[in-house]
Design a protein around this motif. Structure first.
Motif, mmCIF file in Angstrom:
data_model
loop_
_atom_site.group_PDB
_atom_site.id
_atom_site.type_symbol
_atom_site.label_atom_id
_atom_site.label_comp_id
_atom_site.label_asym_id
_atom_site.label_seq_id
_atom_site.Cartn_x
_atom_site.Cartn_y
_atom_site.Cartn_z
ATOM 1 N N ASP A 178 0.808 -1.219 0.000
ATOM 2 C CA ASP A 178 0.000 0.000 0.000
ATOM 3 C C ASP A 178 0.840 1.268 0.000
ATOM 4 O OD1 ASP A 178 -2.400 -1.483 0.206
ATOM 5 O OD2 ASP A 178 -2.160 -1.616 2.384
ATOM 6 N N LYS A 179 2.168 1.123 0.000
ATOM 7 C CA LYS A 179 3.075 2.254 0.217
ATOM 8 C C LYS A 179 2.816 3.423 -0.714
ATOM 9 C CE LYS A 179 8.002 3.349 0.626
ATOM 10 N NZ LYS A 179 9.386 2.802 0.557
ATOM 11 N N GLU A 180 2.516 3.168 -2.001
ATOM 12 C CA GLU A 180 2.346 4.242 -2.980
ATOM 13 C C GLU A 180 0.891 4.584 -3.253
ATOM 14 O OE1 GLU A 180 4.815 6.042 -3.956
ATOM 15 O OE2 GLU A 180 6.153 4.772 -2.772
ATOM 16 N N SER A 181 -0.025 3.977 -2.516
ATOM 17 C CA SER A 181 -1.442 4.302 -2.711
ATOM 18 C C SER A 181 -1.759 5.640 -2.033
ATOM 19 C CB SER A 181 -2.333 3.205 -2.129
ATOM 20 O OG SER A 181 -2.260 3.208 -0.706
ATOM 21 N N GLN B 215 -9.212 0.016 15.141
ATOM 22 C CA GLN B 215 -8.313 -0.622 14.184
ATOM 23 C C GLN B 215 -8.322 0.132 12.860
ATOM 24 O OE1 GLN B 215 -8.660 -4.905 13.709
ATOM 25 N NE2 GLN B 215 -9.690 -5.107 15.691
ATOM 26 N N THR B 216 -7.193 0.062 12.170
ATOM 27 C CA THR B 216 -7.117 0.562 10.803
ATOM 28 C C THR B 216 -6.016 -0.199 10.081
ATOM 29 O OG1 THR B 216 -7.042 2.549 9.412
ATOM 30 C CG2 THR B 216 -5.444 2.422 11.195
ATOM 31 N N ILE B 217 -5.976 -0.031 8.768
ATOM 32 C CA ILE B 217 -4.965 -0.681 7.937
ATOM 33 C C ILE B 217 -4.569 0.284 6.824
ATOM 34 C CG2 ILE B 217 -6.678 -1.813 6.444
ATOM 35 C CD1 ILE B 217 -4.770 -4.264 6.385
ATOM 36 N N SER B 218 -3.383 0.128 6.307
ATOM 37 C CA SER B 218 -2.781 1.112 5.402
ATOM 38 C C SER B 218 -3.470 1.257 4.056
ATOM 39 C CB SER B 218 -1.307 0.759 5.175
ATOM 40 O OG SER B 218 -1.185 -0.578 4.697
ATOM 41 N N GLY B 219 -4.264 0.293 3.641
ATOM 42 C CA GLY B 219 -4.912 0.387 2.339
ATOM 43 C C GLY B 219 -5.898 -0.740 2.132
ATOM 44 N N ASP C 139 -7.722 2.602 -4.711
ATOM 45 C CA ASP C 139 -6.561 3.334 -4.220
ATOM 46 C C ASP C 139 -6.942 4.373 -3.181
ATOM 47 O OD1 ASP C 139 -3.717 3.847 -4.431
ATOM 48 O OD2 ASP C 139 -4.226 5.726 -5.422
ATOM 49 N N ASP C 140 -8.153 4.925 -3.263
ATOM 50 C CA ASP C 140 -8.571 5.996 -2.367
ATOM 51 C C ASP C 140 -9.611 5.538 -1.346
ATOM 52 O OD1 ASP C 140 -10.674 5.649 -4.099
ATOM 53 O OD2 ASP C 140 -10.754 7.735 -4.788
ATOM 54 N N ARG D 160 0.110 6.627 1.442
ATOM 55 C CA ARG D 160 0.905 7.843 1.647
ATOM 56 C C ARG D 160 0.339 8.679 2.797
ATOM 57 N NH1 ARG D 160 0.746 7.774 -4.049
ATOM 58 N NH2 ARG D 160 -0.797 9.464 -4.104
ATOM 59 N N TRP D 161 -0.981 8.714 2.915
ATOM 60 C CA TRP D 161 -1.632 9.440 4.006
ATOM 61 C C TRP D 161 -1.187 8.879 5.369
ATOM 62 C CZ3 TRP D 161 -7.504 8.781 5.358
ATOM 63 C CH2 TRP D 161 -7.872 9.728 6.313
#
Length: 361
Positions: free
Chosen positions: A100-103, A227-231, A236-237, A107-108
């Motif tokens: 998810d690094k470049e999503s 809880q949350t996760i990076s993507g 993508d959004d 990035r957020w």
């Protein structure tokens, strides 16, 4: 005692927090004027739609990081000592997937999901063996969740105790607000906390502002922690997060970060994806063997975050001989930077007023 007349334009979390801190000085006579006030639900009024919580996203050496660091002690104190404010501590787990690094959402959340984040003094890492194969790393820490329906009116009450006046008004130009002080006299300073409306507000016209549409589902189910996760694998959004609000505020399931999307209506397909992702991330949100049919839905909501290209604007400006101090453009982190930004505004106001006093001598 010399009196300083101040108008705060905007009654979202930024405007109310700024008014509260400024009102601690009894020489400041403050009027908060706005089209929308706590209790209103309108797509133009972002603060009631927020989750809201404390997920640090600013880099350590950035202005946002500084404001987040300065805001945490206030939120911690409120959660510990003022239950009537509608803020509660929650055990929090933030999952990270390297893919998810470049999503947009990756990035957020880049700072939030770092294995060694700047807020690490309160964040022990979740051991690798606790993680699913699809998860690369995670952080566990104590955060807060804010019931905005309780907290915003609480801010109004605290302001009123300090003598702050409130009135509804609509202005086409920021300088017109200077004539709205309850004293009937022209204000010495106008604090612009109009969020996304600064895009079209005369005298400001900030074209670098744009909406970042967020959609949520509010349910009765209790996830047990935040809880949350990076993507996501859906878009993508789009993003996944869940948090239980204090004082019967329900559980927030999110979400999205759809830039330049002005649609105020919930997207039913997105709502289904949000619910499915949240149940997958946190299976104990529903009874064993259940899917989204196990969710007890309260409502669907949409809010437009005031995203600014260069980040929040906290600075002074003279417009048509009216001194304006800006405090807007906080994107998706208005609550978690609120006291830090308001403190900077307070410092600017103090310096300006000191300068004005010296000029009179």
């Amino acid at each position: 005692m010399d009196i300083s007349r101040i108008v705060v334009l905007g009654a979202g979390v930024s405007g109310l927090t700024t008014a509260l801190l400024l009102s601690k000085n009894p020489s400041n006579k403050i009027t908060v004027t706005a089209k929308h006030m706590p209790g209103d639900y309108d797509i133009e009024y972002c603060s009631p739609w927020a989750g809201a919580n404390y997920f640090p996203v600013g880099a350590e050496d950035s202005a946002v990081g500084k404001w987040e660091r300065e805001t945490w002690p206030y939120l911690q104190d409120l959660a510990q000592n003022f239950p009537e404010a509608g803020i509660q501590f929650q055990d929090t787990v933030v999952y990270n997937r390297l893919k998810d690094k470049e999503s947009i959402t990756g990035r957020w959340f880049a700072e939030l999901t770092k294995p060694e984040p700047w807020y690490r003094s309160v964040v022990p890492n979740v051991p690798k063996y606790e993680l699913k194969d699809s998860i690369d790393s995670a952080n566990r820490f104590t955060s807060v969740c804010i019931n905005t329906a309780v907290y915003l009116p609480w801010l109004v009450g605290q302001c009123r105790k300090n003598g702050v006046e409130f009135k509804r008004a609509i202005f086409t130009h920021v300088t017109d607000a200077a004539d709205s002080h309850m004293s009937g006299k022209r204000a010495d300073i106008v604090i612009n906390c109009t969020g996304l409306s600064s895009r079209t507000l005369g005298g400001v016209w900030d074209s670098t502002l744009s909406p970042a549409r967020g959609q949520i589902v509010v349910v009765q189910n209790d996830p047990g922690n935040m809880q949350t996760i990076s993507g996501t694998d859906d878009a993508d959004d789009e993003i996944t997060y869940l948090m239980a609000r204090a004082s019967g505020g329900g559980t927030i399931l999110g979400g999205s970060l759809q830039k330049n999307n002005w649609d105020p209506l919930p997207d039913p397909n997105l709502a289904i994806r949000i619910m499915k992702r949240c149940v997958e991330l946190c299976p104990n949100l529903v009874e064993k063997g259940q899917g989204i049919e196990g969710l007890n839905i309260i409502r669907h909501s949409v809010g437009l975050r005031p995203l600014r290209h260069d980040g929040p604007r906290v600075e002074k400006e003279k417009i048509n001989e009216v001194l304006v101090v800006h405090n807007y453009g906080h994107g998706g982190y208005g609550y978690q930077t609120s006291y830090g930004c308001a403190t900077d505004v307070m410092r600017i106001v103090e310096l300006v007023l000191q300068h004005n006093e010296k000029a009179k001598l």
